[in-house]
Design a protein around this motif. Structure first.
Motif, PDB file in Angstrom:
ATOM      1  N   GLU A  74      27.555  49.436 -36.734  1.00 51.60           N
ATOM      2  CA  GLU A  74      27.687  48.236 -36.100  1.00 51.60           C
ATOM      3  C   GLU A  74      26.679  48.007 -35.804  1.00 51.60           C
ATOM      4  O   GLU A  74      25.377  49.123 -35.101  1.00 51.60           O
ATOM      5  CB  GLU A  74      28.840  48.314 -35.264  1.00 51.60           C
ATOM      6  CG  GLU A  74      30.021  48.909 -35.861  1.00 51.60           C
ATOM      7  CD  GLU A  74      31.007  48.676 -35.190  1.00 51.60           C
ATOM      8  OE1 GLU A  74      32.354  48.680 -34.856  1.00 51.60           O
ATOM      9  OE2 GLU A  74      30.386  49.224 -33.607  1.00 51.60           O
ATOM     10  N   ASN A  83      26.226  44.004 -37.826  1.00 51.45           N
ATOM     11  CA  ASN A  83      27.162  42.590 -37.995  1.00 51.45           C
ATOM     12  C   ASN A  83      25.644  41.979 -38.660  1.00 51.45           C
ATOM     13  O   ASN A  83      26.435  40.857 -39.086  1.00 51.45           O
ATOM     14  CB  ASN A  83      27.175  43.102 -36.590  1.00 51.45           C
ATOM     15  CG  ASN A  83      28.087  44.051 -36.164  1.00 51.45           C
ATOM     16  OD1 ASN A  83      28.359  44.757 -35.548  1.00 51.45           O
ATOM     17  ND2 ASN A  83      29.363  43.335 -36.720  1.00 51.45           N
ATOM     18  N   GLY A 134      34.318  46.100 -37.807  1.00 50.89           N
ATOM     19  CA  GLY A 134      33.383  44.234 -37.389  1.00 50.89           C
ATOM     20  C   GLY A 134      32.286  44.670 -37.781  1.00 50.89           C
ATOM     21  O   GLY A 134      32.140  42.691 -38.357  1.00 50.89           O
ATOM     22  N   GLY A 169      31.654  39.550 -34.345  1.00 51.42           N
ATOM     23  CA  GLY A 169      32.252  40.769 -35.451  1.00 51.42           C
ATOM     24  C   GLY A 169      32.002  42.723 -34.362  1.00 51.42           C
ATOM     25  O   GLY A 169      32.865  43.144 -34.465  1.00 51.42           O
ATOM     26  N   TRP A 170      31.259  42.034 -33.592  1.00 49.76           N
ATOM     27  CA  TRP A 170      30.415  43.467 -32.805  1.00 49.76           C
ATOM     28  C   TRP A 170      31.223  43.812 -32.055  1.00 49.76           C
ATOM     29  O   TRP A 170      31.595  44.791 -31.683  1.00 49.76           O
ATOM     30  CB  TRP A 170      29.039  43.076 -32.139  1.00 49.76           C
ATOM     31  CG  TRP A 170      28.209  44.643 -31.869  1.00 49.76           C
ATOM     32  CD1 TRP A 170      28.048  45.455 -32.154  1.00 49.76           C
ATOM     33  CD2 TRP A 170      28.909  44.760 -30.077  1.00 49.76           C
ATOM     34  NE1 TRP A 170      27.946  45.999 -30.517  1.00 49.76           N
ATOM     35  CE2 TRP A 170      28.175  45.773 -29.640  1.00 49.76           C
ATOM     36  CE3 TRP A 170      29.302  44.037 -28.720  1.00 49.76           C
ATOM     37  CZ2 TRP A 170      28.334  46.210 -28.112  1.00 49.76           C
ATOM     38  CZ3 TRP A 170      29.691  44.482 -27.537  1.00 49.76           C
ATOM     39  CH2 TRP A 170      28.479  45.500 -27.517  1.00 49.76           C
ATOM     40  N   ILE A 193      35.098  42.940 -31.337  1.00 46.65           N
ATOM     41  CA  ILE A 193      35.590  42.901 -32.648  1.00 46.65           C
ATOM     42  C   ILE A 193      35.762  45.007 -32.548  1.00 46.65           C
ATOM     43  O   ILE A 193      36.283  45.161 -33.290  1.00 46.65           O
ATOM     44  CB  ILE A 193      36.032  42.360 -33.823  1.00 46.65           C
ATOM     45  CG1 ILE A 193      36.472  40.768 -32.958  1.00 46.65           C
ATOM     46  CG2 ILE A 193      36.958  42.914 -34.446  1.00 46.65           C
ATOM     47  CD1 ILE A 193      37.534  39.879 -34.333  1.00 46.65           C
ATOM     48  N   GLY A 194      34.470  44.936 -33.487  1.00 44.43           N
ATOM     49  CA  GLY A 194      34.702  46.427 -33.878  1.00 44.43           C
ATOM     50  C   GLY A 194      34.306  47.676 -32.440  1.00 44.43           C
ATOM     51  O   GLY A 194      35.164  48.846 -32.331  1.00 44.43           O
TER      52      GLY A 194
END
Length: 350
Positions: free
Chosen positions: A100, A104, A136, A180-181, A183-184
């Motif tokens: 991550e 991303n 993510g 995305g980060w 959510i990860g």
């Protein structure tokens, strides 16, 4: 008696293809430069009062329809050639094992140029998860691919200007990467549908055949046939809406509803955009007309982002692999990012 092996099919000559493409580009340039006089000529021969609302609406439609379709064809062909260097399998291999953060950013960047549409959302998602791509990172790709569509960037550049296109690219990438980060970081893998978690990568990717120059040209032509063939009706519908806005919508009214002073216009635009179904190419003529009438650029682009990144049909398709809770988190995180971009755009372009 010996059996002669059949002769291999003759490949089209690359030089002829390149010459044909250059000739087509020259013809494209000549025709594009004649669109203004052509639209003036058409409108002048219609029984319309010069300067009236209907005359301006018709002029917008007659001029923008061939202009947008020609620009779309050129952009799609160019990106079809670029896309020939990528494939879903190669994209998955590039993202597999990425951590991550860096992952991303790589996923968001790849989302711009790799093939993606609503129908491919589920197989791409499964392929990424089965290859070990973090959740993510996968979301960064799924957000960037439709929202920072290369067709949208090309049309924005041609219709609205490089500053808006560049800002849209930068902030769109930021939304995809940060969303995305986040959510990860929430560690929501358990909120995937159980059957998705059971999928494992058990087969190796087949080798990717190297493509020749002719193959890449043919890929660009096929992209035009496929994409333009699917979206031309949406584009004409979008231009018709833009023509009505251009001819009939009072600038003062739009400024009051979608201006910088109306703080509520950005969240309202996002809420209106989410349930809509369109594509980037179809919505950009509306964006062009709204900006031309004085609507705040942040509000308009927040509307565009919500239509392309959070459309209801894509959300319904993703429901096959995501639980309702994860869908809600996805929409909430991306929606907050789009809101932030809308307010920031309005502040920067004040």
């Amino acid at each position: 008696m010996t059996n002669a092996s059949p002769a291999a099919p003759r490949r089209p000559d690359t030089g002829l293809w390149l010459a044909g493409i250059l000739a087509a580009l020259a013809a494209w340039g000549v025709l594009y430069n004649q669109l203004v006089p052509l639209s003036d000529w058409v409108v002048a021969r219609l029984p319309l009062t010069p300067g009236s609302a209907v005359a301006e609406a018709v002029r917008f439609f007659v001029y923008d329809t061939p202009k947008v379709l020609m620009l779309l064809t050129l952009v799609v062909f160019a990106m079809g050639v670029v896309r020939s260097y990528f494939s879903p399998e190669r994209t998955r291999a590039l993202l597999a094992g990425r951590r991550e953060g860096i992952g991303n950013g790589a996923a968001a960047a790849l989302g711009i140029v790799t093939p993606f549409c609503s129908c491919s959302a589920v197989p791409l998602f499964i392929g990424f998860v089965s290859a070990g791509v973090p959740l993510g990172v996968t979301f960064s790709f799924l957000i960037a691919a439709p929202m920072i569509n290369e067709v949208a960037l090309g049309l924005l550049l041609a219709l609205v200007g490089w500053r808006v296109a560049l800002a849209y690219l930068a902030f769109g990438l930021a939304v995809a990467m940060v969303s995305g980060w986040v959510i990860g970081r929430l560690r929501l893998e358990g909120w995937l549908e159980p059957w998705v978690l059971a999928v494992r990568a058990g087969t190796a990717d087949l080798p990717v055949r190297e493509m020749t120059t002719t193959d890449r040209i043919l890929a660009g032509i096929e992209a035009v046939r496929d994409i333009v063939g699917r979206v031309w009706a949406w584009i004409i519908a979008g231009i018709a809406v833009g023509a009505l806005i251009h001819g009939y919508a009072p600038a003062d009214l739009l400024a009051a509803i979608m201006g910088r002073e109306a703080w509520w216009s950005v969240p309202a635009a996002v809420l209106v955009g989410i349930p809509m179904y369109s594509n980037a190419a179809g919505i950009i003529p509306v964006v062009e007309a709204l900006i031309g009438k004085g609507a705040a650029i942040g509000t308009v682009l927040a509307f565009m982002m919500s239509v392309t990144a959070l459309s209801l049909p894509e959300t319904i398709i993703l429901r096959k692999v995501l639980t309702a809770r994860l869908i809600a988190v996805f929409v909430g995180v991306v929606g907050l990012g789009i809101l932030a971009v809308g307010f920031l755009f309005n502040a920067l372009f004040a």
